[in-house]
Design an enzyme around this catalytic site. Structure first.
Site, PDB file in Angstrom:
ATOM      1  N   CYS A 380       0.832  -1.204   0.000  1.00 18.41           N
ATOM      2  CA  CYS A 380       0.000   0.000   0.000  1.00 18.41           C
ATOM      3  C   CYS A 380       0.873   1.262   0.000  1.00 18.41           C
ATOM      4  O   CYS A 380       1.455   1.584  -1.024  1.00 18.41           O
ATOM      5  CB  CYS A 380      -0.987  -0.050   1.165  1.00 18.41           C
ATOM      6  SG  CYS A 380      -2.513   0.806   0.764  1.00 18.41           S
ATOM      7  N   HIS A 506      -3.519  -5.066   0.371  1.00 18.30           N
ATOM      8  CA  HIS A 506      -2.931  -5.597   1.604  1.00 18.30           C
ATOM      9  C   HIS A 506      -2.948  -7.128   1.621  1.00 18.30           C
ATOM     10  O   HIS A 506      -3.888  -7.727   2.160  1.00 18.30           O
ATOM     11  CB  HIS A 506      -3.705  -5.075   2.819  1.00 18.30           C
ATOM     12  CG  HIS A 506      -3.514  -3.621   3.068  1.00 18.30           C
ATOM     13  ND1 HIS A 506      -2.449  -3.121   3.781  1.00 18.30           N
ATOM     14  CD2 HIS A 506      -4.240  -2.545   2.680  1.00 18.30           C
ATOM     15  CE1 HIS A 506      -2.539  -1.805   3.830  1.00 18.30           C
ATOM     16  NE2 HIS A 506      -3.609  -1.433   3.173  1.00 18.30           N
ATOM     17  N   GLU A 508      -1.369  -9.027   3.403  1.00 13.77           N
ATOM     18  CA  GLU A 508      -1.174  -9.574   4.754  1.00 13.77           C
ATOM     19  C   GLU A 508      -2.477 -10.033   5.405  1.00 13.77           C
ATOM     20  O   GLU A 508      -2.443 -10.724   6.417  1.00 13.77           O
ATOM     21  CB  GLU A 508      -0.455  -8.554   5.650  1.00 13.77           C
ATOM     22  CG  GLU A 508      -1.252  -7.319   6.036  1.00 13.77           C
ATOM     23  CD  GLU A 508      -1.095  -6.154   5.068  1.00 13.77           C
ATOM     24  OE1 GLU A 508      -0.791  -6.392   3.884  1.00 13.77           O
ATOM     25  OE2 GLU A 508      -1.299  -4.994   5.488  1.00 13.77           O
TER      26      GLU A 508
HETATM   27  N1  GLN Z   1      -2.130   6.754   2.740  1.00 12.98           N
HETATM   28  C1  GLN Z   1      -2.208   5.980   1.546  1.00 12.98           C
HETATM   29  C2  GLN Z   1      -3.577   6.065   0.891  1.00 12.98           C
HETATM   30  O1  GLN Z   1      -4.526   6.456   1.510  1.00 12.98           O
HETATM   31  C3  GLN Z   1      -1.840   4.523   1.813  1.00 12.98           C
HETATM   32  C4  GLN Z   1      -2.834   3.818   2.658  1.00 12.98           C
HETATM   33  C5  GLN Z   1      -2.305   2.531   3.231  1.00 12.98           C
HETATM   34  O2  GLN Z   1      -1.123   2.275   3.223  1.00 12.98           O
HETATM   35  N2  GLN Z   1      -3.179   1.705   3.766  1.00 12.98           N
HETATM   36  O3  GLN Z   1      -3.720   5.731  -0.259  1.00 12.98           O
END
Ligand code: GLN
Length: 532
Positions: A380, A506, A508
């Protein structure tokens, strides 16, 4: 349908969620179909808006629900796949009751905690009690017995037990039996008082799970049994695990917990099939090799902030008969320079995150991994910083940034989608939940996944800006996964690198013991191949 309620007493952080999850493992390995539910007494509608300092990790489900990290334990320890119906907060209960009141559903009645709030809670237990799908519902009540906020949940459980019959229910109380050094004794009084608190509201546990630094002897077990009104067999010792949380099911089985619960619920099941679980634990505890992996994040001092990531690394490493020495690096400490901090690591992982604190340090770490051909896994925000780094340092776009960190970035390589620009509310307003990703043919990602389409969970607002796709591609930056219509970049890799993969989602949240996630497994394999 059978019901197990898990409450906790004396102090928080006793590992109630883990105990519930581990019991789920054992029941599932006895052939039962298990589902979980978590009640959280706080007033937030969900933990999505809470800081990691308050709450640890926010665990995301397939349907996009942002939930308590205990749901992560449940999904990792069993085969259940949960949804927003499996995590109920006081905030949700009151929101629903107040909406009904405004609509006039209560027909002029006075709206009260009993019965309206408790009815709402009981309905949620009934909602997931689908006999065609499950045999046992395990409901964990967050917080500690005696908290004011928890009372409506406990009252609802009392009423519910009356309705379904005591023979269909087991109440488990997870408690602390502290060792008092000066007296050289384990003390039962806090547990007795916690049970007394439960009895005051009409709940009598049938099982005690006793967290303790020292073994409970027979005399102590008898004392707990007598004063807390449970059978001596139902005093279960839960010592701190030696190596890994995955030992918990084995420990609880040795204490006879699953057999006892099945007897109490009248469930005839064979002994659990534990061989594969034991094998997994063995490879976590006694791996043949070890590697050092750096996690560069903002919340590395908080044990729970990146929980699913640490678990995913453990699963992947165990599959390679390998142990991991984590090197947790505060991203801010890299802002001025890396200073050898990444010299001795076999892989660099950058987790998700929000806000600009530490971002420049993460960008430096991504640069180091790219230049030194150290395996890199970006999750992310970890993908977004890798993108910014490549744009700045390889494509020569000095002003490259995400508009999250610089609204007027000269080259907004990461930016908001049109639909996100209008969003004002912070709660549940991100791109959330499971979406398909189409994997590009001939990429490393295709090899790693072995599939042309994958489903992964999301939680972010910002996206790769496709205006930069061609320019970056020409320099070696491949978008190896996109949304099915090709409009959103989901996964990127660097062509001139043994393993530099980063995803907008994600992974994970979908890794389990004996079923590591491909991106983590590939990362560990690459790290093993990388000489440090
Ligand atoms: N802050 C970034 C976004 O909103 C990444 C979010 C995250 O890593 N979950 O896109």
């Amino acid at each position: 349908m059978k019901y197990i309620f898990v409450t906790g007493g004396v102090v928080s952080s006793l590992g109630k969620g883990l105990a519930a999850a581990a019991l789920g493992t054992l029941l599932e390995l006895r052939g039962l179909r298990v589902v979980f539910q978590k009640f959280d007494p706080y007033l937030n509608v969900d933990p999505g808006t809470m800081s990691p300092f308050q709450h640890g990790e926010v665990y995301v489900l397939n349907d996009g629900a942002e939930t308590d990290l205990d749901l992560g334990h449940y999904e990792r320890f069993t085969n259940c796949v949960l949804s927003r119906h499996n995590n109920l907060t006081s905030g949700q209960v009151y929101e629903s009751v107040i909406n009904k009141e405004r609509r006039g559903d209560y027909l002029g009645k006075t709206v009260q905690v009993i019965p309206h709030v408790t009815d709402e809670i009981k309905n949620r237990i009934r909602e997931i009690s689908d006999e065609s799908k499950y045999d046992v519902v395990i409901t964990e009540v967050g917080g500690t017995t005696g908290d004011i906020e928890g009372l409506p949940f406990l009252e609802a459980i009392r009423q519910f037990i009356l309705e379904v019959g005591t023979h269909n229910v087991v109440n488990i109380h997870v408690t602390l039996v502290p060792y008092i050094r000066a007296a050289r004794e384990l003390k039962t009084k806090p547990t007795q008082q916690s049970i007394a608190k439960l009895r005051e509201i009409g709940l009598q546990p049938q099982v005690l799970i006793c967290r303790s630094e020292r073994p409970l002897d027979d005399e102590l077990r008898e004392k707990l049994s007598m004063f807390c009104n449970v059978s001596p067999r139902a005093v279960i010792e839960a010592a701190d695990v030696k190596h890994t949380v995955y030992e918990v099911p084995l420990m609880l089985h040795d204490e006879g917990l699953d057999g006892l619960i099945c007897d109490q619920l009248g469930l005839k099941t064979p002994e659990p099939e534990l061989a594969n679980w034991r094998k997994f634990v063995e490879s976590v505890v006694n791996p043949k090799k070890r590697i050092r992996i750096a996690v560069v994040g903002k919340y590395i001092d908080l044990q729970d902030a990146y929980k699913s990531i640490y678990e995913s690394l453990t699963h992947a490493a165990a599959s390679q008969d390998c142990g991991i020495d984590l090197k947790l690096i505060d991203a801010e400490s890299l802002q001025e320079g890396i200073d050898g901090q990444l010299r001795d690591v076999a892989g660099v992982l950058i987790p998700g995150g929000f806000g600009d604190r530490g971002v420049e340090g993460k960008i430096k770490a991504a640069k180091f991994a790219r230049e030194n051909k150290v395996p890199y896994l970006g999750l992310c925000l970890g993908m977004q910083v890798a993108t910014i780094e490549f744009a700045r340092n390889v494509c020569g776009l000095d002003k490259a940034n995400s508009t999250e960190f610089d609204k007027d970035a000269g080259d907004p390589v990461i930016s908001l989608l049109e639909e996100q620009r209008e969003v004002q509310n912070k709660g549940a307003s991100m791109r959330l939940g499971t979406w398909p990703t189409k994997i590009e043919k001939g990429t490393l990602a295709e090899k790693i996944y072995g599939s042309g389409e994958v489903l992964e969970r999301h939680r972010h607002r910002y996206e790769f800006n496709m205006d930069y796709r061609e320019r970056m591609h020409d320099k070696g930056f491949t978008i190896s996964g996109t949304s099915p219509d090709g409009s959103l970049a989901e996964l990127i890799e660097l062509r001139d690198h043994p393993y530099f993969l980063a995803c907008q989602y994600h992974p994970e949240f979908q890794s389990k013991p004996n079923k590591p996630h491909p991106l983590f497994k590939g990362f560990i394999q690459a790290a093993l191949a990388h000489k440090t």
